[in-house]
Design an enzyme around this catalytic site. Structure first.
Site, short mmCIF file in Angstrom:
data_model
loop_
_atom_site.label_atom_id
_atom_site.label_comp_id
_atom_site.label_asym_id
_atom_site.label_seq_id
_atom_site.Cartn_x
_atom_site.Cartn_y
_atom_site.Cartn_z
N ASP A 88 -11.46 -3.34 -5.30
CA ASP A 88 -10.97 -2.33 -4.36
C ASP A 88 -11.18 -0.88 -4.83
O ASP A 88 -11.41 -0.02 -4.01
CB ASP A 88 -9.47 -2.58 -4.11
N THR A 103 -13.28 -7.79 -1.06
CA THR A 103 -12.88 -8.83 -2.00
C THR A 103 -13.89 -9.99 -1.96
O THR A 103 -14.30 -10.52 -3.00
CB THR A 103 -11.45 -9.32 -1.69
N HIS A 131 -12.95 4.26 -3.43
CA HIS A 131 -12.50 3.02 -2.78
C HIS A 131 -13.66 2.03 -2.84
O HIS A 131 -14.30 1.74 -1.84
CB HIS A 131 -12.12 3.36 -1.32
N GLY A 170 -21.91 -15.32 1.41
CA GLY A 170 -22.78 -15.57 0.25
C GLY A 170 -24.23 -15.14 0.49
O GLY A 170 -24.97 -14.81 -0.44
N SER A 191 -1.23 -10.10 6.29
CA SER A 191 -0.49 -10.77 5.21
C SER A 191 -1.35 -10.74 3.96
O SER A 191 -2.58 -10.71 4.02
CB SER A 191 -0.12 -12.20 5.62
N ARG A 192 -0.69 -10.77 2.82
CA ARG A 192 -1.38 -10.46 1.57
C ARG A 192 -1.09 -11.45 0.45
O ARG A 192 -0.05 -12.13 0.47
CB ARG A 192 -0.92 -9.07 1.08
N GLY A 218 0.81 -1.22 0.00
CA GLY A 218 0.00 0.00 0.00
C GLY A 218 0.84 1.27 0.00
O GLY A 218 0.38 2.33 -0.40
N GLY A 251 -14.31 -6.82 3.93
CA GLY A 251 -14.80 -7.89 3.07
C GLY A 251 -15.15 -7.47 1.64
O GLY A 251 -15.98 -8.10 1.00
N LYS A 298 -3.09 2.75 -4.00
CA LYS A 298 -3.71 3.76 -3.14
C LYS A 298 -3.21 5.17 -3.51
O LYS A 298 -3.97 6.14 -3.47
CB LYS A 298 -3.40 3.47 -1.68
C1 OXD Z 1 -6.59 -1.25 1.92
C2 OXD Z 1 -6.19 -2.17 0.85
O1 OXD Z 1 -5.83 -1.06 2.88
O2 OXD Z 1 -6.97 -2.33 -0.10
O3 OXD Z 1 -7.69 -0.68 1.82
O4 OXD Z 1 -5.09 -2.72 0.89
MN MN Z 2 -8.65 -1.02 -0.08
#
Ligand code: OXD
Ligand code: MN
Length: 596
Positions: free
Chosen positions: A283, A261, A234, A500, A374-375, A207, A259, A214
């Protein structure tokens, strides 16, 4: 300084002279112009593995996937070190940190001076948005990090295509990044909206350093949007397809880690046989008014930089598939056979792991194995639910805009705004309620208007005004909704199952946007009447759903008091129309109370 063996693949004098100037400042040993090819990806990956920046994972289980461990002091965005550098403090507004442009250039210039000695400068031309779209923007990021180059390759349309789109133009975002020694004392993320420039030092976290995301798509993007008459938000973008093939597009803003994603990749429950959700973006949305007066949205990104913990076949099966190949994992845990693991992943907790810091971990450990932030960085094309229009230069027409916060009380499961002004009011009120564990005070709302608090590149009051002003341009506007998946009962249990099952709410939203389902008028907006939400096959008592959709006037009175304080913090730029809307709602509650 030596240059790469081949000449720069561009004759754009603006670009060439800026790269030269930045190279004179940072003094890299080598300059590598990224072309975005597979061969380049191969080279960068091999180099990263050799230098220990990436660790290969089990190639059978996770083909093309790698693990990166960041410095433990560098695991998230740093809002307190993120600055909007406008000529005056007022332009940045009360919700942003501000530095005068000259001070910022001087301060960071000293840190950049000679910072790439002994290192390589990667020149990364990239496009945010579909190639050739009038909505898209070109950026060029200069970085000393091959990890950044590999991530940008996933997150943006990167390389030759970007140079082709730029041509001889001077209209590109100038991004400069150097990792330095990853020292928080020397970490700054500075945005210069008037110069279309971003300078980032001292961090390697996505980020802060994947400057297209961002920094450009939201902070600089929102400034450009105000200037040029469009919206940088966003927001996720999704398409809802009915069994008859009718397609409705929705954009939705939720604060980070609420949430987005999961919602963008949702698989409808069995009851919704034949319905399908298609992801356009998870996002960020860039939205412009089309010739027909509708709002059209593109996702400026090309991949997903998602939070790994909590991602499972229960919460998001499409994300599980998306990250099963060609993905860079950052700060997750690793199993002995080279698979990845995080809290909330499917299956039993492995007895032994290597944690996100590279240390042995056992299931008896009290520490988390994966960092909570973690990503995964994964290509959009991996998503089985990817919309075929995700890359459409025209964008997709938006029929509904959803604002959602994380609220234990007050905000109902879903409510439709009466009109544009009411909808903008909903957006301006977004927030999350803190828990006792986090603050010692229950029910304190941290406002995150439009989920843009950390991402608005100019004065928040003017941003609200920009939204209000867009009304006159959008002659065929989307309907606006407020949702809250997180409302709790008095005994602290979530009232709505979420995930869902949110399809049930989404269906009502689609039907409202298409003017074919009823609603109950309340003081604040329309909510579903009993029977409007399709609850069949959902194993929860109808009273629980009634509680989730209930409007409690006492709670709203508190809300309006809290909003008054919040609007007050915005100062002189706070649009009167929103303040009046708040006063009107209070007057309505008082009238109801007086009527007994
Ligand atoms: C956030 C991201 O921090 O999308 O919003 O990583
Ligand atoms: Mn984001």
């Amino acid at each position: 300084m030596t240059s790469s063996p081949s000449a720069p693949p561009s004759t754009n004098q603006h670009l060439l002279s800026w790269v030269t100037e930045m190279a004179q400042l940072t003094k890299p040993d080598h300059i590598v112009w990224c072309d975005g090819t597979e061969a380049e990806k191969q080279r960068f990956t091999e180099l990263s593995v050799k230098e220990g920046i990436l660790e290969p994972l089990n190639a059978e289980k996770l083909p093309g996937c790698f693990l990166h461990r960041s410095n433990p002091n560098d695991v998230a965005r740093v809002e307190h070190l993120t600055f909007i550098c406008t000529p005056t403090k007022e332009e940045a507004g009360p919700t942003n940190n501000w530095m005068a442009p000259k001070d910022a250039y001087d301060k960071l210039g000293k840190l950049f001076d000679g910072s790439m000695k002994g290192r390589t400068m990667y020149v990364i031309p990239y496009v945010m948005g579909p190639l050739g779209s009038p909505m898209s923007k070109v950026g060029v990021e200069l970085t000393d990090s091959v990890y950044v180059a590999l991530n940008m390759r996933i997150m943006t349309r990167m390389g030759k295509a970007a140079l082709d789109m730029l041509g001889a133009s001077n209209d590109f975002n100038r991004g400069l990044h150097c990792t330095l020694d990853v020292n928080p004392e020397r970490r700054f993320i500075c945005h210069f909206p008037q110069d279309n420039t971003i300078w980032s030092v001292g961090s390697g976290y996505g980020g802060n350093v994947l400057l297209g995301k961002k920094c450009l798509a939201l902070r600089i993007g929102s400034y450009l949007g105000k200037k040029e008459g469009w919206l940088a938000e966003h927001m996720l973008i999704l398409g809802v397809e009915s069994p008859e093939g009718e397609m409705t597009y929705v954009a939705a803003a939720f604060p980070s880690a609420c949430g987005k994603t999961n919602f963008a990749m949702m698989i409808p429950p069995k009851r919704f046989k034949g319905w399908k959700i298609w992801t356009v973006g998870d996002d960020i949305a860039w939205m412009r008014v089309g010739e027909d007066g509708r709002l059209f949205a593109v996702n400026p990104e090309f991949g997903y930089f998602g939070v790994a913990p909590g991602t499972s076949n229960e919460s998001n099966p499409n994300a599980v598939t998306t990250v099963s190949r060609d993905t860079i994992f950052t700060n997750v845990a690793k199993t002995p056979d080279g698979d990845v693991w995080w809290e909330g992943k499917d299956g039993p907790i492995p007895p032994e792991l290597i944690d996100w810091k590279g240390q042995p971990w056992s299931s008896k450990s009290t520490e988390k194995a994966a960092h909570p932030n973690s990503r995964f960085t994964a290509p959009a094309q991996n998503n089985p639910a990817l919309s075929k229009f995700y890359d459409d230069p025209a964008g997709v027409p938006i029929s509904a805009i959803i604002f959602g916060g994380r609220r234990a009380t007050t905000v109902p499961l879903v409510m439709q705004a009466f009109n544009w002004l009411n909808g903008v009011f909903f957006g301006s009120t977004l927030g999350s309620e803190t828990t006792a564990a986090a603050t010692g005070k229950v029910g304190v709302v941290r406002r995150d208007p439009f989920a843009m608090l950390p991402f608005c590149g100019y004065n928040m009051g003017e941003y609200f005004q920009h939204w209000l002003s867009m009304q006159s341009k959008i002659t065929n506007p989307p309907k606006i909704f407020l949702v809250n998946w997180f409302r709790k009962s008095k005994d602290g249990k979530f009232l709505w199952p979420g995930f869902g099952e949110n399809m049930r709410v989404l269906k009502w939203i689609v039907d409202r946007a298409r003017l074919r389902v009823g609603g109950q008028e309340t003081l604040f907006g329309w909510v579903p009447r009993a029977g409007d939400l399709d609850l069949s096959g959902l194993n929860i008592p109808s009273e629980q759903v009634d509680e989730a959709t209930n409007i409690d006037l006492a709670e709203w009175k508190n809300e309006l008091t809290s909003l008054d304080e919040f609007f007050g913090t915005i100062g002189d730029t706070m649009p009167k129309a929103l303040k009046l809307n708040r006063d009107l709602l209070l007057a309505r509650i008082e009238a109801v109370e007086a009527a007994g």
